[in-house]
Design a protein around this motif. Structure first.
Motif, PDB file in Angstrom:
ATOM      1  N   CYS A   3       0.848  -1.195   0.000  1.00 51.55           N
ATOM      2  CA  CYS A   3       0.000   0.000   0.000  1.00 51.55           C
ATOM      3  C   CYS A   3       0.885   1.247   0.000  1.00 51.55           C
ATOM      4  CB  CYS A   3      -0.889   0.022   1.236  1.00 51.55           C
ATOM      5  SG  CYS A   3      -1.967  -1.401   1.315  1.00 51.55           S
TER       6      CYS A   3
ATOM      7  N   PRO B 277       1.407   5.675  -0.839  1.00 49.49           N
ATOM      8  CA  PRO B 277       0.966   6.908  -0.176  1.00 49.49           C
ATOM      9  C   PRO B 277      -0.339   7.470  -0.733  1.00 49.49           C
ATOM     10  CG  PRO B 277       2.598   7.418  -1.835  1.00 49.49           C
ATOM     11  CD  PRO B 277       2.467   5.930  -1.819  1.00 49.49           C
TER      12      PRO B 277
ATOM     13  N   HIS C   8       6.010  11.916   5.561  1.00 50.21           N
ATOM     14  CA  HIS C   8       6.767  12.049   6.808  1.00 50.21           C
ATOM     15  C   HIS C   8       7.614  10.786   7.007  1.00 50.21           C
ATOM     16  CE1 HIS C   8       4.045   9.407   9.006  1.00 50.21           C
ATOM     17  NE2 HIS C   8       3.014  10.179   8.750  1.00 50.21           N
TER      18      HIS C   8
ATOM     19  N   GLY D 141       7.441   8.359   9.023  1.00 50.30           N
ATOM     20  CA  GLY D 141       6.676   7.116   9.188  1.00 50.30           C
ATOM     21  C   GLY D 141       6.318   6.543   7.826  1.00 50.30           C
TER      22      GLY D 141
ATOM     23  N   SER E 254       7.969   2.766   5.782  1.00 46.51           N
ATOM     24  CA  SER E 254       7.282   1.709   5.049  1.00 46.51           C
ATOM     25  C   SER E 254       7.879   1.549   3.640  1.00 46.51           C
ATOM     26  CB  SER E 254       5.783   2.067   5.007  1.00 46.51           C
ATOM     27  OG  SER E 254       5.095   1.266   4.125  1.00 46.51           O
TER      28      SER E 254
ATOM     29  N   ARG F 244      -9.173  13.206   2.032  1.00 42.39           N
ATOM     30  CA  ARG F 244      -8.136  14.151   2.483  1.00 42.39           C
ATOM     31  C   ARG F 244      -7.583  14.961   1.310  1.00 42.39           C
ATOM     32  NH1 ARG F 244      -4.419   9.908   5.556  1.00 42.39           N
ATOM     33  NH2 ARG F 244      -5.164   8.730   3.775  1.00 42.39           N
TER      34      ARG F 244
ATOM     35  N   GLY G 117       2.585  -3.494   4.117  1.00 43.61           N
ATOM     36  CA  GLY G 117       2.045  -2.192   4.510  1.00 43.61           C
ATOM     37  C   GLY G 117       2.330  -1.952   5.988  1.00 43.61           C
TER      38      GLY G 117
ATOM     39  N   ASP H 274      -0.622  -0.260  10.971  1.00 48.31           N
ATOM     40  CA  ASP H 274      -1.892   0.455  11.165  1.00 48.31           C
ATOM     41  C   ASP H 274      -2.927   0.072  10.097  1.00 48.31           C
ATOM     42  OD1 ASP H 274      -0.161   1.666   9.318  1.00 48.31           O
ATOM     43  OD2 ASP H 274      -1.128   3.614   9.496  1.00 48.31           O
ATOM     44  N   LEU H 275      -2.446  -0.521   9.014  1.00 45.98           N
ATOM     45  CA  LEU H 275      -3.378  -0.854   7.930  1.00 45.98           C
ATOM     46  C   LEU H 275      -3.985  -2.252   8.071  1.00 45.98           C
ATOM     47  CD1 LEU H 275      -1.446   0.592   4.844  1.00 45.98           C
ATOM     48  CD2 LEU H 275      -3.035   1.725   6.372  1.00 45.98           C
TER      49      LEU H 275
ATOM     50  N   ASN I 292       5.034  -3.590   8.616  1.00 46.61           N
ATOM     51  CA  ASN I 292       6.112  -2.854   9.296  1.00 46.61           C
ATOM     52  C   ASN I 292       5.550  -2.135  10.512  1.00 46.61           C
ATOM     53  OD1 ASN I 292       5.170  -0.972   6.892  1.00 46.61           O
ATOM     54  ND2 ASN I 292       5.981   0.389   8.459  1.00 46.61           N
ATOM     55  N   GLY I 293       6.425  -1.988  11.527  1.00 50.23           N
ATOM     56  CA  GLY I 293       6.014  -1.333  12.767  1.00 50.23           C
ATOM     57  C   GLY I 293       5.938   0.174  12.604  1.00 50.23           C
TER      58      GLY I 293
ATOM     59  N   LEU J 196       6.691   4.114  13.275  1.00 51.21           N
ATOM     60  CA  LEU J 196       7.741   5.035  13.664  1.00 51.21           C
ATOM     61  C   LEU J 196       7.097   5.949  14.695  1.00 51.21           C
ATOM     62  CD1 LEU J 196      10.517   6.270  11.709  1.00 51.21           C
ATOM     63  CD2 LEU J 196       9.125   8.121  12.522  1.00 51.21           C
TER      64      LEU J 196
ATOM     65  N   LYS K 121       2.819   7.347  17.915  1.00 49.54           N
ATOM     66  CA  LYS K 121       2.909   7.165  16.467  1.00 49.54           C
ATOM     67  C   LYS K 121       3.115   8.518  15.777  1.00 49.54           C
ATOM     68  CE  LYS K 121       0.289   5.923  12.429  1.00 49.54           C
ATOM     69  NZ  LYS K 121      -1.012   5.840  11.812  1.00 49.54           N
TER      70      LYS K 121
HETATM   71  P1  AMP Z   1      -0.973   7.247   4.461  1.00 48.25           P
HETATM   72  O1  AMP Z   1      -0.390   8.250   3.498  1.00 48.25           O
HETATM   73  O2  AMP Z   1      -1.354   7.831   5.767  1.00 48.25           O
HETATM   74  O3  AMP Z   1      -2.070   6.450   3.813  1.00 48.25           O
HETATM   75  O4  AMP Z   1       0.186   6.206   4.812  1.00 48.25           O
HETATM   76  C1  AMP Z   1       1.017   5.626   3.838  1.00 48.25           C
HETATM   77  C2  AMP Z   1       1.826   4.507   4.415  1.00 48.25           C
HETATM   78  O5  AMP Z   1       2.651   4.966   5.492  1.00 48.25           O
HETATM   79  C3  AMP Z   1       1.004   3.366   4.989  1.00 48.25           C
HETATM   80  O6  AMP Z   1       1.611   2.145   4.574  1.00 48.25           O
HETATM   81  C4  AMP Z   1       1.094   3.551   6.485  1.00 48.25           C
HETATM   82  O7  AMP Z   1       0.975   2.344   7.160  1.00 48.25           O
HETATM   83  C5  AMP Z   1       2.486   4.111   6.643  1.00 48.25           C
HETATM   84  N1  AMP Z   1       2.631   4.895   7.870  1.00 48.25           N
HETATM   85  C6  AMP Z   1       1.955   6.014   8.234  1.00 48.25           C
HETATM   86  N2  AMP Z   1       2.367   6.458   9.450  1.00 48.25           N
HETATM   87  C7  AMP Z   1       3.343   5.600   9.864  1.00 48.25           C
HETATM   88  C8  AMP Z   1       4.179   5.519  11.038  1.00 48.25           C
HETATM   89  N3  AMP Z   1       4.141   6.425  12.007  1.00 48.25           N
HETATM   90  N4  AMP Z   1       5.071   4.500  11.104  1.00 48.25           N
HETATM   91  C9  AMP Z   1       5.155   3.601  10.124  1.00 48.25           C
HETATM   92  N5  AMP Z   1       4.416   3.610   8.995  1.00 48.25           N
HETATM   93  C10 AMP Z   1       3.508   4.593   8.863  1.00 48.25           C
END
Ligand code: AMP
Ligand code: ZN
Length: 479
Positions: free
Chosen positions: A29, A31, A38, A40, A44, A76, A239, A242-243, A271-272, A274, A280
């Motif tokens: 998955c 962005p 960022h 985090g 990934s 968003r 991914g 959180d997903l 992945n865990g 950050l 988080k």
């Molecule tokens: P998003 O743009 O919020 O949909 O996130 C894109 C990707 O970044 C997804 O695979 C999320 O799981 C990962 N992600 C978002 N925040 C964090 C975090 N703090 N640590 C690790 N992965 C993250």
């Protein structure tokens, strides 16, 4: 050693056996393009980039297909475009470019169908709307989804196995459902596959469908794109953790519901997080640092990448200034080791060698990575190789170790510069800043205010501004 990966589905580390070794398939998955990535988000991307490199190494460049999507339709995105008074297309084009630029500096392999990077595909959700609509139609036909008031919803009750990945049972989900239930939902857990457009939506974010003008739900994007590029059954789905719920759970339900008998992904890798001070890192908490923030401060992409990989991918990683400083020191040491060796000469030596020790090393040099991507263990091995380069008295031995160092580092996507570039480039990027900051902190501790001011002025002359923090540390930025 065979590759082992921790599979979230079985909650065990398992030997990885591809469905087809001639076409190993991985989906991750990607962005949602509404703002800068960022750290985090970057974690990934970097983690799966290492897995992709390793798979290509094991199975061959042309035998690995990796798809990582760009989500360019999302609430968003609509909200940000409205707020910034630009069109959705302008926003998603700009942010996708930022993402590409930032990831390139982190050494992430780009989407390409060229032989040099294997097969890496980066599909955009808006290019696959018709595939999503077809999949939703299949789900309705199979009795897994229903249309209601311009929406189409997935019926969670129609999939008895729902919740298997995240370990949640349906009753538990119902008891925990706190959200207000829309009247068109048959069950509180049913989730959106298609939703109607709002009257003031930007036309470029709405699409014609058999259920009226609207937009796909987020989950269906990944099911449709993974099926399109990788088939109904493929090897690895990755991914952030959180997903896992609800996104990945919903992907499984949709894909298996649309294609009865299929299993979707065989391995689920997560992945865990950050974290920052244990929390988080996320946009909503406002505690995020973008990749661009660090690059603008003169931090090298490779240093950020090293810091992101220093912790094993499935453990939490708490971000700190110290982590970054240590990564820089470690990389300096690795480059120092590399600078003593002639890698090409080492390569020739290694290829022609019948030395038992060298052969042993070649068999085992990727073992830490094959052991569920144990990047910290791999870094330890790299530091030992660099130490050998530095300490071995014979040039041939240095060359050999230098070659091994470079080969192993390539799997991690580091040591991609020449040592000369690294050291000269880093001096220009403010390499002397941290030692001077440390000296100034020591001077302040000793109440030597004159010296502290002298250092501040010296840095100011170089265009570096200091900001003292209440905890006694000092931040810096370019003027
Ligand atoms: P998003 O743009 O919020 O949909 O996130 C894109 C990707 O970044 C997804 O695979 C999320 O799981 C990962 N992600 C978002 N925040 C964090 C975090 N703090 N640590 C690790 N992965 C993250
Ligand atoms: Zn997804």
């Amino acid at each position: 050693m065979t590759l082992y990966l921790h599979n979230t589905l079985t909650r065990k580390k398992e030997p990885f056996e591809p469905l087809d070794p001639k076409n190993v398939r991985m989906y991750v998955c990607g962005p949602t393009v509404y703002d800068r990535a960022h750290l985090g988000n970057a974690r990934s991307v970097v983690v799966y980039d290492v897995l992709f490199r390793l798979l290509r190494h094991i199975y061959g460049l042309e035998h690995v297909t990796y798809a990582r999507n760009i989500t360019d339709v999302d609430d968003r995105i609509n909200a940000t475009a409205k707020q910034r008074k630009i069109t959705i297309k302008q926003l998603t084009t700009e942010v996708t470019q930022w993402f590409h630029d930032d990831m390139a500096v982190l050494g992430v392999l780009p989407a390409s169908d060229s032989k040099s990077s294997g097969i890496m595909i980066e599909p955009k959700a808006t290019d696959h709307i018709s595939g999503m609509i077809k999949m939703i139609e299949r789900l309705i036909k199979n009795g897994k989804a229903y249309a209601a008031q311009g929406n189409v919803l997935f019926s969670v009750k129609s999939m008895p196995d729902y919740g298997h990945l995240s370990g949640r049972v349906q009753e538990e989900l119902e008891a925990g459902a706190r959200v207000k239930v829309e009247n068109y939902k048959r069950d509180p857990n049913d989730f959106v596959l298609w939703k109607p457009a709002d009257a003031d939506d930007d036309p470029s974010s709405t699409f014609e469908s058999p259920w009226g003008k609207g937009r796909p739900g987020w989950h269906i994007e990944c099911s449709a794109m993974s099926t399109h590029f990788l088939g109904t059954d493929f090897d690895i789905h990755g991914g952030g953790s959180d997903l896992m719920f609800p996104h990945h759970e919903n992907e499984i339900a949709q894909s298996c519901g649309a294609f009865p008998g299929s299993h979707f992904a065989k391995f689920w890798v997560h992945n865990g997080f950050l974290t920052v001070n244990g929390e988080k890192m996320s946009k909503s908490l406002g505690n995020f640092i973008t990749v661009r923030n660090l690059l603008d401060k003169g931090v090298k992409g490779e240093v950020v990448r090293f810091a992101l990989l220093k912790t094993k991918y499935n453990e939490p990683l708490d971000w700190s200034e110290k982590l970054l400083n240590d990564a820089k020191k470690n990389l300096d040491y690795l480059y120092r080791g590399l600078s003593t060796a002639n890698v090409q000469a080492g390569r020739e030596l290694a290829q022609n060698s019948d030395n038992e020790k060298i052969r042993e090393f070649f068999i085992h040099y990727l073992d830490p990575l094959k052991d569920d991507l144990n990047t910290p263990a791999s870094f330890t091995a790299l530091l030992l190789l660099a130490q050998q380069c530095i300490e071995q008295p014979v040039q041939q031995a240095k060359d050999l170790y230098g070659f091994l160092l470079k080969e192993t580092a390539a799997m991690l996507g580091i040591l991609e510069h020449s040592p000369q570039e690294w050291f000269q480039g880093s001096a220009a990027a403010g390499d002397n800043v941290q030692p001077l900051i440390d000296a100034r902190i020591a001077a302040k501790k000793a109440k030597n205010w004159g010296e502290a001011d002298r250092i501040r002025n010296e840095l100011k002359a170089q265009g570096i501004l200091l900001e003292d923090r209440p905890d006694g540390t000092t931040d810096w930025r370019r003027e």
